[in-house]
Design a protein around this motif. Structure first.
Motif, PDB file in Angstrom:
ATOM      1  N   ARG A 157      -9.290   1.993  -3.336  1.00 23.31           N
ATOM      2  CA  ARG A 157      -8.831   2.295  -4.861  1.00 23.31           C
ATOM      3  C   ARG A 157      -9.557   1.468  -5.894  1.00 23.31           C
ATOM      4  N   ILE A 194      13.426   2.648 -14.660  1.00 19.26           N
ATOM      5  CA  ILE A 194      11.996   2.551 -14.075  1.00 19.26           C
ATOM      6  C   ILE A 194      11.639   4.295 -14.073  1.00 19.26           C
ATOM      7  N   THR A 251       5.211   2.908 -10.477  1.00 23.78           N
ATOM      8  CA  THR A 251       6.345   2.349 -10.829  1.00 23.78           C
ATOM      9  C   THR A 251       6.161   1.704 -12.116  1.00 23.78           C
ATOM     10  N   ILE A 311       2.789   4.470  -0.529  1.00 21.56           N
ATOM     11  CA  ILE A 311       3.032   5.077  -1.944  1.00 21.56           C
ATOM     12  C   ILE A 311       4.083   6.208  -1.828  1.00 21.56           C
ATOM     13  N   ARG A 312       5.044   5.894  -0.662  1.00 22.99           N
ATOM     14  CA  ARG A 312       6.262   6.601  -0.301  1.00 22.99           C
ATOM     15  C   ARG A 312       5.839   8.195  -0.547  1.00 22.99           C
ATOM     16  N   LYS A 349       0.754  -0.983   0.099  1.00 20.41           N
ATOM     17  CA  LYS A 349      -0.202  -0.051  -0.017  1.00 20.41           C
ATOM     18  C   LYS A 349       0.759   1.224   0.070  1.00 20.41           C
ATOM     19  N   ASP A 374      10.968  -2.511  -1.807  1.00 14.95           N
ATOM     20  CA  ASP A 374      11.417  -1.227  -1.642  1.00 14.95           C
ATOM     21  C   ASP A 374      10.702  -0.436  -0.391  1.00 14.95           C
ATOM     22  N   ASN A 418      16.090   2.978  -3.944  1.00 17.11           N
ATOM     23  CA  ASN A 418      15.559   3.500  -5.169  1.00 17.11           C
ATOM     24  C   ASN A 418      14.350   4.106  -4.832  1.00 17.11           C
ATOM     25  N   LYS A 419      13.809   4.672  -6.013  1.00 21.83           N
ATOM     26  CA  LYS A 419      12.520   5.145  -5.949  1.00 21.83           C
ATOM     27  C   LYS A 419      11.471   4.543  -6.312  1.00 21.83           C
ATOM     28  N   ALA A 420      11.533   3.178  -6.725  1.00 21.05           N
ATOM     29  CA  ALA A 420      10.513   2.407  -7.151  1.00 21.05           C
ATOM     30  C   ALA A 420       9.669   1.916  -5.857  1.00 21.05           C
ATOM     31  N   ALA A 421       8.370   2.395  -5.918  1.00 20.72           N
ATOM     32  CA  ALA A 421       7.175   1.979  -4.966  1.00 20.72           C
ATOM     33  C   ALA A 421       6.974   0.361  -4.915  1.00 20.72           C
ATOM     34  N   THR A 422       7.949  -0.341  -5.003  1.00 15.28           N
ATOM     35  CA  THR A 422       7.555  -1.887  -4.917  1.00 15.28           C
ATOM     36  C   THR A 422       7.348  -2.268  -3.482  1.00 15.28           C
TER      37      THR A 422
END
Lengths: 319, 337
Positions: free
Chosen positions: B34, B259, B62, A210-211, A208, A245, A238-242
């Protein structure tokens, strides 16, 4: 309640007006009435005539202390109103050398316990709201430090003290601190899960995130000048919102405030994605209590956080 | 007469549509509402708008854009297919449809087409639903959006009380309605759509763009920014915020994945340039940028406001920095000279 609020608001305005008019402070952080009856958001005023904007009631939920970080490089003295939970944020900032104690004028306010706006059913008409869980679990309803007070609130570093001052009766009636014993209930519930269930639970939370960093940016303990999550140039993050991460962010944030979290609960309140952030903070608080002895962060400025001090008898079972 | 399906046939309708495409429905996933792909366990929530905007179906938070490897002078580059196959976005509110039009402007017009957005947009069928009960933070009426219906969608749903009326507006919409008819799910109804209820938030944005053209250096921005946390909550739940950063997920020093991921003008690093200069060094400049972009620069460039009145940022801002209040204060502000 309405009368008490009006009186406190009056006292607040008068004090702020005097402080600004006399030049004792350059600005004042407080609360103001928002667009709806259940909203009392932060405000910053710099002129005596703006003191009328100040307002205090059972929706002044924001912990304002993190906003003082904008003044960490300033020599200006700033006044700030603090509830019990907020006041621990001041200790946090001073202990972390983010704030010179003499540059902040702390004004303690009595807290009636804050209403849960999630329970609002009528957005036009005021209604009685249940308290936020963090207020039910509150152990420091009174400021732990203050240079001035309003509403007759008592300054005390005693945990589990009864709410004091003008709102004491209201706070008691509304249940402030009535669930102190349940502070670790969510942690215990999560710990009872099987490893698979627990993994699935946190995986769903990490999916969930979203950073947006609202949790970090409102936190008085998250006061690094440069957060590693603001830059991916170092290749640690890194910026990936996985989910992976996001988990790395969530765990790093929690570990970084370990022993320093003042339990104001703001991170969890502001999370737009409803992630139980305090469960993670409380897990670490529980572990630290077990390893280093009971400790409440941000209460006594002279007491160093357990992870910020070294003692010969510190546990080292992992070595 | 309207084509319609009874509300108790909603599951059958969704089952039918889900056979044709990935069907995004408003739902609650791990306690957050959502848009999410429809499936057997998915509970559909058409009663209120979602916390997360549906933009993630077309513009994911992403997204991989290509894989690369580079050993010395030997380099390899593998693009990632931007296609995700046919998608249906079901139950979009007018505000969110308007948000998609804003994304269209940015990603599809003015000389550069973003392939990753364009492909998903082309593959998507958009089904809007007329609003009956505006949320407490809604103000779409003030942003020039009609909550009852949106003319840009492929098909429009109307709440008729015990049924949903459906009107196709495009060939994609026709295909969708035909599929429902073929499944025997549609009836005729002569009921009128339920009217949209009253809005709690009152605001008037008349002349806001013109007023802002004279307010770049106004002290209001300093006042607004004092309480802002510079978090990205507002931008990431917004249906129109479209900024992204191109970044790496490195496997090692030589190879990895490029990405594309959401970014926001609220972040200090956003405007940071090579060499270390930051033209938006403090909260004031960042807060100004957010509102100037939505209410002035975007309308100047694309002829429409970049706010659709969905109210998400108002609902979730940790400090209640409300765009409606910004609009109000800007309109009331005195301008020198």
């Amino acid at each position: 309640m309405r009368e008490i609020n009006a009186k406190l608001t009056q006292e607040m305005g008068d004090l702020a007006r005097d402080l600004l008019a006399s030049g004792e402070v350059k600005g004042v952080f407080g609360w103001t009435k928002g667009s709806r009856w259940y909203l009392t958001p932060p405000v910053f005023i710099t002129k005596p005539e703006e003191a009328d904007q100040l307002c205090y009631d059972e929706f002044a939920v924001n912990n304002l202390t993190g906003l003082l970080l904008d003044f960490r490089d300033s020599q200006d003295k700033i006044a700030i109103f603090v509830k019990g939970c907020d006041s621990r944020g001041i200790v946090r900032l001073v202990q972390d050398n983010q704030l010179k104690r003499e540059n902040v004028l702390v004004i303690g306010v009595p807290c009636p316990g804050m209403g849960d706006k999630g329970a609002v059913t009528d957005h036009r008409q005021a209604q009685e709201l249940p308290l936020l869980a963090k207020c039910l679990e509150c152990r420091y309803p009174n400021p732990v430090l203050a240079d001035r007070t309003i509403g007759g609130v008592t300054v005390t570093t005693e945990p589990s003290a009864a709410p004091s001052g003008a709102t004491a009766e209201a706070a008691k009636g509304r249940g402030v601190g009535s669930k102190q014993a349940d502070r670790f209930a969510q942690v215990e519930a999560i710990e009872k899960m099987s490893p698979d269930e627990r993994s699935a639970f946190w995986q769903a939370q990490n999916e969930k995130c979203i950073r947006c960093y609202a949790c970090r940016n409102i936190c008085p303990a998250c006061n690094c000048r440069e957060c590693i999550f603001d830059s991916d140039k170092k290749n640690w993050v890194n910026k990936a919102a996985t989910p992976t991460d996001n988990a790395f962010f969530g765990i790093t944030r929690a570990m970084h405030v370990a022993g320093r979290c003042v339990e104001c609960g703001e991170c969890e309140r502001v999370c737009p994605m409803d992630i139980p952030i305090m469960a993670m903070n409380r897990k670490l608080i529980g572990d630290l209590n077990e390893l280093f002895g009971p400790y409440d962060a941000g209460v006594k400025p002279e007491e160093k956080p357990p992870l910020g001090a070294f003692k010969l008898d510190d546990p080292e079972e992992f070595m | 007469m309207l084509k319609a399906f009874p509300k108790d046939k909603l599951t059958a309708v969704l089952d039918t549509l889900a056979k044709q495409a990935t069907l995004w429905v408003p739902s609650v996933v791990a306690s957050v509402s959502r848009f999410a792909p429809y499936g057997p366990d998915r509970e559909v929530q058409l009663g209120a708008n979602t916390v997360m905007s549906p933009k993630e179906a077309l513009f994911p938070a992403t997204e991989k854009i290509y894989e690369y490897s580079a050993y010395g002078i030997d380099g390899e580059f593998t693009p990632v297919d931007p296609s995700v196959g046919p998608q249906i976005l079901f139950g979009l509110r007018s505000c969110d449809m308007q948000g998609i039009l804003c994304l269209d402007d940015v990603f599809l017009t003015r000389g550069y087409v973003d392939d990753y957005y364009a492909k998903k947009r082309e593959e998507a069928t958009l089904v809007t639903l007329g609003c009956v009960t505006p949320g407490p933070d809604c103000f779409c009426y003030a942003m020039g959006v009609n909550p009852a219906e949106h003319e840009a969608s492929d098909a429009q749903l109307f709440d008729l009380g015990d049924a949903y009326g459906i009107v196709a507006r495009t060939a994609k919409g026709e295909a969708l309605v035909s599929a429902l008819a073929a499944a025997g799910l549609l009836v005729e109804s002569n009921k009128a759509p339920l009217p949209t209820g009253d809005f709690v938030l009152k605001v008037d944005a008349e002349g806001i763009t013109e007023k802002l053209q004279h307010m770049f250096d106004h002290p209001l921005w300093d006042a607004f920014s004092r309480k802002c946390l510079n978090c990205g909550a507002c931008a990431y739940i917004c249906p129109t915020c479209h900024c992204f950063d191109i970044s790496d997920k490195k496997r090692n020093a030589h190879c990895g994945v490029k990405i594309k991921c959401w970014d926001t003008c609220m972040y200090a690093e956003y405007a940071l340039m090579a060499g270390g200069h930051n033209p938006r060094p403090s909260k004031k400049e960042r807060v100004r940028q957010r509102f100037m972009h939505k209410l002035r620069y975007f309308p100047e460039r694309y002829g429409k406001l970049q706010c659709t009145g969905c109210g998400r940022c108002i609902a979730k801002c940790p400090v209640n920095l409300e765009i409606t209040d910004v609009i109000q204060q800007v309109r009331e502000a005195k301008i020198d000279g």
